[in-house]
Design an enzyme around this catalytic site. Structure first.
Site, PDB file in Angstrom:
ATOM      1  N   CYS A 185     -19.797  -5.310   3.885  1.00 63.66           N
ATOM      2  CA  CYS A 185     -18.875  -4.120   4.150  1.00 63.66           C
ATOM      3  C   CYS A 185     -17.755  -4.312   3.232  1.00 63.66           C
ATOM      4  O   CYS A 185     -17.175  -5.376   3.235  1.00 63.66           O
ATOM      5  CB  CYS A 185     -18.884  -4.115   5.644  1.00 63.66           C
ATOM      6  SG  CYS A 185     -17.878  -2.726   6.210  1.00 63.66           S
TER       7      CYS A 185
ATOM      8  N   ARG B  93     -18.023  -2.105  17.598  1.00 61.67           N
ATOM      9  CA  ARG B  93     -17.299  -3.358  17.487  1.00 61.67           C
ATOM     10  C   ARG B  93     -16.042  -3.524  18.142  1.00 61.67           C
ATOM     11  O   ARG B  93     -15.208  -2.743  18.089  1.00 61.67           O
ATOM     12  CB  ARG B  93     -17.010  -3.382  15.847  1.00 61.67           C
ATOM     13  CG  ARG B  93     -18.239  -3.233  15.207  1.00 61.67           C
ATOM     14  CD  ARG B  93     -18.080  -3.532  13.583  1.00 61.67           C
ATOM     15  NE  ARG B  93     -19.291  -2.937  12.839  1.00 61.67           N
ATOM     16  CZ  ARG B  93     -20.320  -4.007  12.661  1.00 61.67           C
ATOM     17  NH1 ARG B  93     -20.364  -5.066  13.101  1.00 61.67           N
ATOM     18  NH2 ARG B  93     -21.413  -3.285  12.070  1.00 61.67           N
TER      19      ARG B  93
ATOM     20  N   CYS C  20       0.555   4.601   7.030  1.00 61.00           N
ATOM     21  CA  CYS C  20      -0.107   4.536   8.333  1.00 61.00           C
ATOM     22  C   CYS C  20       0.870   3.856   9.299  1.00 61.00           C
ATOM     23  O   CYS C  20       1.229   2.483   9.342  1.00 61.00           O
ATOM     24  CB  CYS C  20      -1.474   3.791   8.170  1.00 61.00           C
ATOM     25  SG  CYS C  20      -2.381   4.515   6.790  1.00 61.00           S
TER      26      CYS C  20
ATOM     27  N   CYS D  68     -16.825  -8.493   5.620  1.00 65.17           N
ATOM     28  CA  CYS D  68     -16.241  -7.247   5.259  1.00 65.17           C
ATOM     29  C   CYS D  68     -14.933  -7.573   4.472  1.00 65.17           C
ATOM     30  O   CYS D  68     -13.944  -8.429   4.891  1.00 65.17           O
ATOM     31  CB  CYS D  68     -15.552  -6.574   6.431  1.00 65.17           C
ATOM     32  SG  CYS D  68     -14.776  -4.931   6.296  1.00 65.17           S
TER      33      CYS D  68
ATOM     34  N   CYS E 123     -19.138   2.863   8.375  1.00 62.51           N
ATOM     35  CA  CYS E 123     -18.584   2.061   9.567  1.00 62.51           C
ATOM     36  C   CYS E 123     -17.137   2.933   9.755  1.00 62.51           C
ATOM     37  O   CYS E 123     -16.272   2.941   8.805  1.00 62.51           O
ATOM     38  CB  CYS E 123     -18.306   0.513   9.002  1.00 62.51           C
ATOM     39  SG  CYS E 123     -17.179  -0.197  10.225  1.00 62.51           S
TER      40      CYS E 123
ATOM     41  N   CYS F  38       0.910  -1.424   0.321  1.00 66.06           N
ATOM     42  CA  CYS F  38      -0.002  -0.064  -0.016  1.00 66.06           C
ATOM     43  C   CYS F  38       0.838   1.425  -0.048  1.00 66.06           C
ATOM     44  O   CYS F  38       2.002   1.242   0.516  1.00 66.06           O
ATOM     45  CB  CYS F  38      -0.865   0.119   1.149  1.00 66.06           C
ATOM     46  SG  CYS F  38      -1.977   1.351   1.161  1.00 66.06           S
TER      47      CYS F  38
ATOM     48  N   CYS G 151       0.297   0.028  10.080  1.00 67.42           N
ATOM     49  CA  CYS G 151      -0.106  -1.095   9.350  1.00 67.42           C
ATOM     50  C   CYS G 151       1.155  -2.023   8.849  1.00 67.42           C
ATOM     51  O   CYS G 151       2.090  -1.610   8.365  1.00 67.42           O
ATOM     52  CB  CYS G 151      -0.770  -0.504   8.383  1.00 67.42           C
ATOM     53  SG  CYS G 151      -1.721  -1.657   7.121  1.00 67.42           S
TER      54      CYS G 151
END
Ligand code: SAM
Ligand code: DTB
Ligand code: SF4
Length: 323
Positions: A132, A264, A61, A101, A192, A57, A64
């Site tokens: 999702c 959640r 972040c 998801c 979400c 990616c 991550c």
């Protein structure tokens, strides 16, 4: 006096901080009271995740495993075929999941991938699962296309407070996140949106995150609260673990400020005791991710969770309760 169980979007940051600062028994009592005004406290929604495109990616972040900026040893892969995704969703449904998801390690969606995404969403929806997806930033037409394909929810997290954001991610802004959330709303999908705790942030940042979520024009219908899963090789991989009671406080405040949302209990359950998870349910959490894998990290196996829920006298959420 306003009814504490009615949703409000005019929370002040001081009010949210004040909830965090309550005596623990008072906080949990208030959260549990609000919880049962809108939900059956014995019910928990079971959701399963699948990484449909892993690693490589472009974003940075700091938590991550999938960022190309850090060496985490994770192998990158291409977008999965829709049939393979639907087969995984069928297995998840057969094992007891109610929601599925799909996550992709993308900065944003590329139009060339839309046909595959639409096919996998339509296939998962046709199984009768709540759908999702979390695919990075998107445009308004892309949001509309995903909605038309059968996507119920789009996940896009704010992660931390506005002022803490640049410590965690530098390749995008809080404003970018809010813009995507707007497009999701305008397309008529449910939102979400939540965050991560245990990244070395302070209580003020946790209050700032929940304040940002609870003052959106419409509350996110789904609020994932993740406990950081520390990933070696990432900038936040050595963060000191958060006090479990502070984690429960975060769930309780989320429940109070967003009374109708599904809160959640998300990443990080593998290292949580059964007692801590029971406290999390008492504080108003009413969904967990099930199955042995999250996106790239592991999660308790289904039989372990089934035993936990049975021992607590809890049961999977009914379809009606979710809508
Ligand atoms: N690339 C998309 C994005 O970031 O919007 C979707 C996938 S991303 C992995 C989904 C969310 O997972 C992140 O927003 C973050 O809140 C959460 N997450 C990622 N890595 C995590 C970790 N190590 N521990 C806890 N939560 C994590
Ligand atoms: C969310 O807030 N938590 C889930 C889901 N949205 C996509 C992801 C958790 C990821 C945990 C780290 C991993 O397995 O890579
Ligand atoms: Fe990419 Fe999402 Fe990971 Fe950030 S959280 S690096 S956007 S996959």
């Amino acid at each position: 006096m306003t009814d504490p169980a009615q949703p409000r979007s005019d929370w002040t940051r001081a009010e949210v901080q004040g909830l965090f600062d309550l005596a623990f028994p008072e906080l949990i009592f208030r959260a549990a009271s609000v919880h049962r005004a809108h939900f059956d406290p014995a019910e928990v929604q079971l959701s399963q995740l699948l990484s449909v495109k892993t690693g490589g990616c472009a974003e940075d972040c700091g938590y991550c495993s999938q960022s190309a900026h850090f060496d985490t040893g994770l192998a990158a892969s291409r977008l999965m075929a829709p049939e393979a995704v639907v087969a995984e969703a069928r297995r998840a449904k057969d094992a007891g999941a109610q929601r599925f998801c799909m996550g992709a390690a993308w900065r944003d969606i590329k139009d060339r991938d839309l046909p595959k995404l639409e096919a996998m969403i339509a296939g998962v929806k046709a199984l009768g699962l709540e759908t999702c997806a979390t695919l990075g930033m998107l445009t308004e037409p892309q949001a509309q296309a995903l909605k038309a394909a059968g996507l119920d929810y789009y996940n896009h997290n704010l992660d931390t407070s506005p002022e803490d954001y640049a410590r965690v991610v530098t390749t995008r802004t809080y404003g970018d996140r809010l813009e995507t959330l707007d497009f999701v709303r305008e397309a008529g999908m449910a939102v979400c949106c939540g965050g991560i705790v245990g990244m070395g942030e302070g209580r003020g940042d946790r209050a700032g995150l929940l304040h940002a979520l609870a003052t959106l024009p419409v509350h996110p219908e789904s609020v994932p609260i993740n406990a950081l899963v520390p990933i070696p090789g990432t900038p936040l991989g050595d963060s000191p673990p958060l006090d479990p009671l502070e984690f429960v406080r975060t769930l309780a405040v989320a429940r109070i400020v967003m009374p109708r949302s599904v809160v959640r209990l998300s990443a990080g359950r593998e290292t949580m005791s059964r007692e801590l998870q029971a406290l999390a349910f008492l504080a108003g959490a009413n969904s967990i991710f099930v199955g042995g894998r999250l996106l790239t990290t592991s999660n308790p196996e289904m039989d372990e969770d089934a035993a936990l829920l049975a021992d607590l006298g809890m049961k999977p959420m009914t379809m009606e309760a979710r809508l």
